[in-house]
Write an enzyme that holds these catalytic residues in place. Structure first.
Site, PDB file in Angstrom:
ATOM      1  N   LYS A  83       8.161  -8.500   2.066  1.00 13.30           N
ATOM      2  CA  LYS A  83       6.499  -8.441   1.898  1.00 13.30           C
ATOM      3  C   LYS A  83       5.970  -9.716   0.984  1.00 13.30           C
ATOM      4  CE  LYS A  83       3.207  -4.901   1.227  1.00 13.30           C
ATOM      5  NZ  LYS A  83       3.678  -3.216   0.268  1.00 13.30           N
ATOM      6  N   SER A 158       0.238  -0.422   3.127  1.00 12.93           N
ATOM      7  CA  SER A 158      -0.472  -1.912   3.542  1.00 12.93           C
ATOM      8  C   SER A 158       0.793  -2.847   3.757  1.00 12.93           C
ATOM      9  CB  SER A 158      -0.219  -2.258   1.946  1.00 12.93           C
ATOM     10  OG  SER A 158       0.924  -2.666   0.757  1.00 12.93           O
ATOM     11  N   SER A 182       2.608   2.589   0.551  1.00 12.26           N
ATOM     12  CA  SER A 182       2.079   1.405   1.665  1.00 12.26           C
ATOM     13  C   SER A 182       3.436   1.271   2.282  1.00 12.26           C
ATOM     14  CB  SER A 182       1.800   0.152   1.224  1.00 12.26           C
ATOM     15  OG  SER A 182       0.743   0.028   0.204  1.00 12.26           O
TER      16      SER A 182
END
Ligand code: GLN
Length: 507
Positions: A83, A158, A182
């Site tokens: 990420k 997210s 997330s």
């Protein structure tokens, strides 16, 4: 012998076994993932940056060490996507924001350092809502990621990029961060598995902070065992993080291999799963709970009355911490710098840079947080939210006197269409209504697929929550449930995802 016809379809654990037996090389596995990314990521847009060269270099190194007969870590040679909120030395890190465009960190986050030490090739950096604020990746400054189940829908957020990369077979594993959901919410809407470990279980050193008292990094994968294998790599004490827990990592891999719920008490949280939850989400959840009973668990209903205040408290605490954490993006140290015409003061440069560099959701939260922390309002807002946080932790503590784990649907709905909630922040925030309590209390949680909702045929997930440092229980329950569900489905849920049209290019 493992079926090696399509390496991208194999689980991380199957790849690790095949690599250890030298039936396949890491260069072959890594190349297969890179080819898959080249074929489908134009549509999926899970990646902000693809690191082909360095990934292959790591793969070659691992293959050479294996050829020499060196003993290697379990996941050595298995590729991973990271990420874009985690610093990677020499590799861009943007957090999905224009303000960090062009920033190349001079150091690795602890999580990334551990991944490198484990010999895992890093395929690249995955897309995310700007600074991890959002539930759809529509807040990325670089365009949204699309859900591999339906390219017209969001992949959650997210960490939508990480979940989509794993669901689209671009990577067997990915990392995420979970401040309010997330990791778990994207897992739920993409048919993947994701865990938010106990707060302090995984080092936060080198994660670009959203809300420091809530942030926690964790694994994303296609199976419960794979999730555990990555969890074990990421976790452990780190003196560079003052909130890191100095205790042995819970036995997550062992628990995932066993997958046993006999004599376990499963608490269904009364406040999570009623009004506002899609019918198909609820049906699949109830069936999953029944499968746990069939596997030997007992079910009790638990009530956590303070959970109804969790969302409100979160949206005071998170913006307060975020407004403070984001103050460092001042045009002086990282990324973007916008210089207005004339002879601007430093303050004017900062203002112009922050105005151009931050997107609307980030600005909204900075304003909210600055207001909540301002003198005269601090006790009324931030102070009250902290009290709610205590009540939520107390609710959990009480629930865990009658139940060993708690369960609920992970998210109220399946993946929604692009644009559906983008103009309605409250509707967007409600996606995390079931995941936020665990962040406020610092507890571990996992989402795994519970099936496809009848009304739209899209994946939905069940969330399992455990007491602090009992992360292994998530994997016991997750693995037992996964086994029962896959027996019912006749294989993994992701096998039912439509073929991505661009995958034809692979031939
Ligand atoms: N969707 C939540 C938010 O917007 C959660 C974000 C997260 O976990 N990083 O704050």
């Amino acid at each position: 012998m493992t079926d090696l016809t399509d390496l991208t379809r194999l689980s991380a654990s199957a790849l690790a076994d095949a690599l250890a037996r030298r039936e396949v090389s890491s260069v072959e596995v890594t190349s297969a993932c890179l080819d898959r990314i080249a074929a489908v990521d134009g549509d999926v847009h899970a990646f902000l940056h693809v690191a082909s060269e360095s990934a292959l270099e790591t793969a070659r190194g691992v293959d050479a060490r294996r050829a020499r007969g060196e003993a290697l870590p379990t996941l050595a040679g298995v590729p991973i996507a990271v990420k874009d909120v985690m610093t990677t030395r020499g590799m861009p890190t943007t957090c999905g924001s224009k303000i960090l465009q062009g920033w190349v960190p001079p150091y690795d986050s602890t999580v990334v350092a551990k991944i490198k030490a484990a010999g895992m090739p890093i395929l690249g950096k995955t897309n995310m809502d700007e600074f991890a604020m959002g539930s759809s990746t529509e807040h990325s400054a670089y365009g949204p990621t699309r859900n591999p189940w339906d390219l017209g829908r969001i992949p959650g957020g997210s960490g939508g990029g990480s979940a989509a990369a794993v669901a689209a077979y671009e990577a067997p594993l990915a990392t995420g961060t979970d401040t309010g959901g997330s990791i778990r919410q994207p897992a739920s809407v993409t048919g993947t598995v994701g865990t938010k470990p106990t707060y302090g279980g995984v080092s936060r050193y080198g994660l670009v902070a959203l809300a420091s008292s809530l942030d926690q990094a964790g694994p994303v994968a296609r199976t419960v065992l794979d999730t555990a294998l990555l969890h074990e790599v990421m976790a452990g004490y780190d003196p560079m993080d003052s909130t890191s827990i100095n205790a042995p990592v819970p036995g997550v891999v062992e628990a995932a291999r066993r997958g046993d719920v006999s004599r376990l008490r499963i608490g269904v949280v009364k406040e999570l799963g009623g009004e506002g939850y899609q019918a198909g989400v609820r049906t699949r959840f109830e069936e999953a709970v029944q499968l746990l009973v069939d596997a030997g668990a007992t079910v009790v209903e638990v009530s956590c009355p303070s959970f109804v205040y969790a969302l409100a408290a979160y949206y005071l605490i998170l913006p307060s911490e975020a407004s403070s954490n984001l103050a460092k993006f001042d045009a002086m140290r990282y990324g973007l710098r916008v210089t207005p015409d004339g002879d601007p003061s430093a303050e004017q440069v900062m203002a112009a840079t922050r105005d151009a560099g931050f997107g609307p959701e980030v600005k909204r939260r900075i304003i909210l947080g600055t207001y909540a922390l301002s003198s005269g309002y601090y006790d009324a807002y931030y102070g009250s939210a902290q009290k709610v946080r205590r009540l939520i932790a107390d609710d959990f503590a009480r629930a865990f006197t009658t139940a060993d784990v708690l369960v609920s649907p992970t998210a109220p709905t399946t993946a929604f269409a692009f644009g559906d909630k983008i103009d309605d922040p409250l509707a967007m925030y409600l996606n995390d209504v079931a995941t936020i309590p665990a962040n406020l209390a610092g507890l571990p949680g996992m989402s795994l697929p519970s099936g496809l909702a009848d009304e739209d045929g899209l994946p939905t997930g069940i969330q399992v929550l455990a007491p602090a440092m009992a992360d292994d229980r998530l994997y016991s329950v997750g693995a037992a449930l996964e086994r029962a569900l896959e027996a019912r489905w006749g294989g993994p849920l992701l096998h039912r995802a439509p073929e991505l049209t661009t995958s034809r290019k692979e031939a």
